[in-house]
Design a protein around this motif. Structure first.
Motif, PDB file in Angstrom:
ATOM      1  N   THR A  76       0.830  -1.212   0.000  1.00  0.00           N
ATOM      2  CA  THR A  76       0.000   0.000   0.000  1.00  0.00           C
ATOM      3  C   THR A  76       0.862   1.259   0.000  1.00  0.00           C
ATOM      4  O   THR A  76       0.975   1.960   1.003  1.00  0.00           O
ATOM      5  N   SER A  79      -0.552   4.906   1.056  1.00  0.00           N
ATOM      6  CA  SER A  79      -0.776   4.997   2.501  1.00  0.00           C
ATOM      7  C   SER A  79       0.549   5.092   3.255  1.00  0.00           C
ATOM      8  O   SER A  79       0.694   5.878   4.196  1.00  0.00           O
ATOM      9  N   HIS A 159      -3.920   5.288   7.176  1.00  0.00           N
ATOM     10  CA  HIS A 159      -4.079   4.114   6.313  1.00  0.00           C
ATOM     11  C   HIS A 159      -5.532   3.880   5.911  1.00  0.00           C
ATOM     12  O   HIS A 159      -5.794   3.234   4.893  1.00  0.00           O
ATOM     13  N   TYR A 160      -6.471   4.427   6.671  1.00  0.00           N
ATOM     14  CA  TYR A 160      -7.885   4.168   6.374  1.00  0.00           C
ATOM     15  C   TYR A 160      -8.727   5.432   6.231  1.00  0.00           C
ATOM     16  O   TYR A 160      -9.430   5.597   5.233  1.00  0.00           O
ATOM     17  N   PRO A 163      -7.412   7.649   3.002  1.00  0.00           N
ATOM     18  CA  PRO A 163      -7.815   7.062   1.716  1.00  0.00           C
ATOM     19  C   PRO A 163      -9.331   7.029   1.519  1.00  0.00           C
ATOM     20  O   PRO A 163      -9.820   7.245   0.406  1.00  0.00           O
ATOM     21  N   SER A 201      -3.746   2.456  -1.787  1.00  0.00           N
ATOM     22  CA  SER A 201      -4.053   2.499  -0.353  1.00  0.00           C
ATOM     23  C   SER A 201      -4.572   1.143   0.130  1.00  0.00           C
ATOM     24  O   SER A 201      -4.309   0.114  -0.493  1.00  0.00           O
ATOM     25  N   ASN A 202      -5.325   1.147   1.221  1.00  0.00           N
ATOM     26  CA  ASN A 202      -5.808  -0.108   1.800  1.00  0.00           C
ATOM     27  C   ASN A 202      -6.783  -0.829   0.873  1.00  0.00           C
ATOM     28  O   ASN A 202      -7.446  -0.200   0.036  1.00  0.00           O
TER      29      ASN A 202
END
Length: 492
Positions: A76, A79, A159-160, A163, A201-202
């Motif tokens: 990822t 991220s 990370h979440y 994105p 990303s994730n």
């Protein structure tokens, strides 16, 4: 449409309530402190800033981090690049801006998508748009599933949450690509950049965007709009390339070797439907969701009346079924990769999409009722009616009553209340004192080995993780790289 001043007053009231909810959250942020993966993913960047004070060198450090992790841990890349730029690399005091960043990206992206849908596409009045947006944001802010990982821990949120916010903006941009105006080239470039970022990303966000791209393509092909198909092509190419670079990373194989159980594709999909039902019926759904639904119905009814007979609402069963499948799919990547439904940071973005889908389904049901039952076809705003005002006052009283009960039973249920509790009790200040003392020891250390006392105070919003008492603990190793100390040990 004849409107009433009541709409504007409610919009202003909701903005004020949202701002008041933000105040304790942003106040407690001054005691926020990096931990766990914050150190490991930003070590190169922090060292670069410490030695050179050059932003260019910091960015180079972030790129080195992306390369190392892509080859050795996870693919990822977008991220990871953001994780490597966590604010504390410029000084630990900068970590207090993390909640500002996370709440900011969540709020701005959501407001943008609602603006595109409600104002640009449906020509809804600004006051109604503001009311719907503020209700969504207030509920998202106060009832976030994992508040620490959503707003206060940078690495998990980067990370979440970030994105997801970029993906929300991408959805709005894709809708705008179908409009004919002088901004279409600018929007195309923005959509390509957003697609590239989301693709790297994730996997939960990535899979969601894949599904949405497929749905839009099917609709465009069904409507035989070839020019729209061409406009989707470039963002789709950028997303596909980024996603392939992401999933084909050698580091993914390294990480998967540490997973003891993986259920496989078919079983992961079936388990996703099960967990979707379980979490939303048994774990998460409560009175606060009912309050959210009751609060937003009158404003969605105004949206329906504004749109009028423009849409036929031919699929009243397909929309909820598709929504359920979409939410279930968000559980699949974690189940396939790790054999579990996911952690708090994953649940956070599922929760945010769940709120969007509640609004979508309510709108569609109300639209179907309006179209087929011929209810309330007058030009007067329903918000201006005495019955609606009484209804909203009743909902407000219910909200206050139930909110007080929840605060008594569990002060940490609402984000703002949890922040007030930690500030009033002094635990936030004590936590800040402990972390500051630890930081000074780390910064001024001149020995190869350092013993640090484990944190005693653990505020609900601020505390996520601490170092361990064993030398080979990965959290200790991350801190060692970050502060360039050979050996760090946690002691009671």
């Amino acid at each position: 449409m004849i409107q009433d001043k009541t709409e504007k007053r409610i919009a202003v009231f909701l903005i004020i309530v949202f701002i008041f909810g933000l105040i304790p959250i942003l106040v407690i942020a001054k005691y926020n402190y990096p931990c766990a993966d914050d150190f490991g993913f930003s070590a190169y960047s922090r060292i670069a800033w410490k030695e050179t004070h050059s932003l260019l060198q910091v960015l180079k450090g972030a790129i080195i981090t992306v390369k190392d992790r892509w080859l050795g841990w996870q693919g990822t890349f977008s991220s990871i690049f953001v994780m490597a730029l966590q604010p504390a690399i410029f000084g630990e005091a900068w970590y207090r801006v993390v909640p500002w960043i996370m709440i900011g990206v969540m709020s701005l992206s959501s407001a943008f998508l609602f603006h595109v849908i409600l104002r640009v596409c449906m020509s809804v009045r600004k006051s109604i748009y503001v009311c719907i947006t503020m209700l969504y944001l207030f509920f998202a802010l106060e009832c976030m599933i994992d508040k620490t990982q959503g707003f206060f821990w940078f690495n998990g949120a980067a990370h979440y949450m970030i994105p997801h916010s970029v993906a929300v903006v991408l959805c709005g941009l894709i809708i705008l690509l179908f409009k004919e105006d002088r901004h279409k080239i600018r929007r195309m470039l923005a959509a390509c950049v957003a697609s590239l970022f989301v693709g790297g990303s994730n996997y939960v966000t990535g899979l969601s965007i894949i599904i949405l791209f497929v749905v839009v393509l099917v609709v465009v092909i069904y409507l035989k709009r070839r020019k729209y198909l061409k406009r989707l092509l470039l963002p789709l190419v950028f997303f596909t390339v980024a996603f392939l670079v992401n999933i084909c990373a050698p580091g993914n194989i390294v990480r998967q070797e540490e997973v003891l159980y993986r259920p496989g594709v078919a079983k992961s999909i079936l388990m996703s439907f099960y967990y979707c039902v379980e979490y939303f019926t048994e774990s998460w759904f409560d009175w606060t969701y009912i309050i959210f639904i009751l609060s937003i119905i009158p404003f969605l009814w105004e949206v329906v009346k504004t749109v009028g007979n423009k849409y036929r609402y031919r699929f009243p069963l397909l929309v909820p079924i598709a929504s359920f499948c979409f939410l279930s799919a968000m559980f699949t990547p974690s189940l396939y990769a790790m054999g579990e439904a996911g952690g708090g940071r994953i649940f956070n973005i599922i929760f945010l999409d769940y709120l969007f889908l509640i609004i979508l389904n309510l709108y569609y049901v109300l639209g179907w009722i309006y179209r087929h039952c011929r209810v309330d076809e007058s030009n007067e705003s329903c918000i201006a009616k005495k019955e609606t005002k009484l209804y909203l006052i009743t909902v407000l009283i219910m909200t206050v009553f139930i909110g007080v009960l929840y605060c008594k039973v569990n002060p940490d249920y609402f984000t703002s209340v949890s922040a007030v509790k930690s500030l009033v009790s002094g635990e936030a200040k004590e936590y800040g004192k402990e972390t500051m003392e630890r930081t000074l020891r780390l910064q001024n250390n001149t020995h190869s080995e350092l013993e640090l006392s484990l944190l005693k105070t653990k505020p609900f919003l601020l505390y996520y993780s601490d170092i361990g008492m064993e030398e080979n603990d990965w959290k200790n190793s991350s801190m060692e790289r970050y502060y360039q100390i050979d050996n760090i040990i946690g002691v009671e």
